[in-house]
Design an enzyme around this catalytic site. Sequence first.
Site, PDB file in Angstrom:
ATOM      1  N   ILE A   1       0.016   9.350   8.285  1.00  0.00           N
ATOM      2  CA  ILE A   1      -0.526   8.534   9.243  1.00  0.00           C
ATOM      3  C   ILE A   1      -0.047   7.061   8.899  1.00  0.00           C
ATOM      4  CG2 ILE A   1      -2.513  10.248   9.926  1.00  0.00           C
ATOM      5  CD1 ILE A   1      -4.159   8.105   8.088  1.00  0.00           C
TER       6      ILE A   1
ATOM      7  N   ASP B   1       0.947  -1.124   0.015  1.00  0.00           N
ATOM      8  CA  ASP B   1       0.143   0.062  -0.026  1.00  0.00           C
ATOM      9  C   ASP B   1       0.844   1.351   0.192  1.00  0.00           C
ATOM     10  OD1 ASP B   1      -1.651   2.072   0.536  1.00  0.00           O
ATOM     11  OD2 ASP B   1      -2.741   1.037   2.099  1.00  0.00           O
TER      12      ASP B   1
ATOM     13  N   HIS C   1       0.844   8.049   3.686  1.00  0.00           N
ATOM     14  CA  HIS C   1       1.402   7.301   4.637  1.00  0.00           C
ATOM     15  C   HIS C   1       2.903   7.640   4.452  1.00  0.00           C
ATOM     16  CE1 HIS C   1      -2.298   5.332   5.294  1.00  0.00           C
ATOM     17  NE2 HIS C   1      -2.180   4.484   4.231  1.00  0.00           N
TER      18      HIS C   1
ATOM     19  N   GLY D   1      -4.361   1.903   8.380  1.00  0.00           N
ATOM     20  CA  GLY D   1      -4.993   1.161   9.346  1.00  0.00           C
ATOM     21  C   GLY D   1      -4.660  -0.303   9.322  1.00  0.00           C
TER      22      GLY D   1
END
Length: 295
Positions: A219, A199, A204, A222
Amino acid sequence: MPIYYPDILQQRTAARTFTYGDKDVMLYALGIGLGADPMNETELPFVYEKGLKVVPTAATVLAANNNRAAEGRPAPEPPPGYRQSQMNFVMMVHGEQKVELHKPLPTSGTFTAEGRTIGAWDKGEGKGAVVMNETVWTDEKGEKAATLTMSMFYRGDGGFGGPTEGQPEPHPVPTRQPDLTVDIPTRPDQALIYRLNGDRNPLHADPEFASRAGFPQPILHGLCTYGITCRAVLQAITGYDPDQILSHQVRFSAPVFPGDVISVDLWKDGKEISFEAKVRERNVTVIRNGLTVLR
């Protein structure tokens, strides 16, 4: 293009055959922070080929992060009059994730994955929609190996006329004090490592992109937080034995920033391990309604 109901329940993805190896397994473990202390011999087997172990939640990335994938069968033809739904992916948020392993994951293998949409719920015009998808892995013998279920919240796609009730209820965690709490620090570069699992969303990695999205810094994925909660169960409950875990599921509730300390509260009731995860320094719950089922 809007969501068409019930046509969306006919959505299928083409069967895809893929192969992963020990490097993929170890990279995932490093991505969720295992092996940060190379002298920790309880974690070393997840990041070293001698006696290699596989974190159960690695199933979320192993089909994507390899260059040995091969196309399988084409997706089945939709029924006459079928209308293809196309959601607004810019407004998409990962809602829930579950991995169920019908047998423990091997350290390498070849599998075929097929996906389908199994539910869609309408929150109303301006309130969004929830779509649930399921991906099933089968091994080279044709036996079911894993089932991955995830729900996505599409903030811009409400009002499509689908059902408003019937969405599966989240797992209720106990109201008593946690039986155990595990604190797991994340590294400032955690997202930069984890993104190599496949990903590569710039949210990110790129500070400027994250700022445009309304965050003070990139961030954590998840699914990285998801894997860290599985790591907490491995550490606190199973003695780092991944084969004890049958399934692991969560509901995402807030982002984690690399460098945060994730505190995982756990409740043990027989073979059911309930959990929630918090970043206490920021007073935010990042994972809710967690449930691990042991074999």
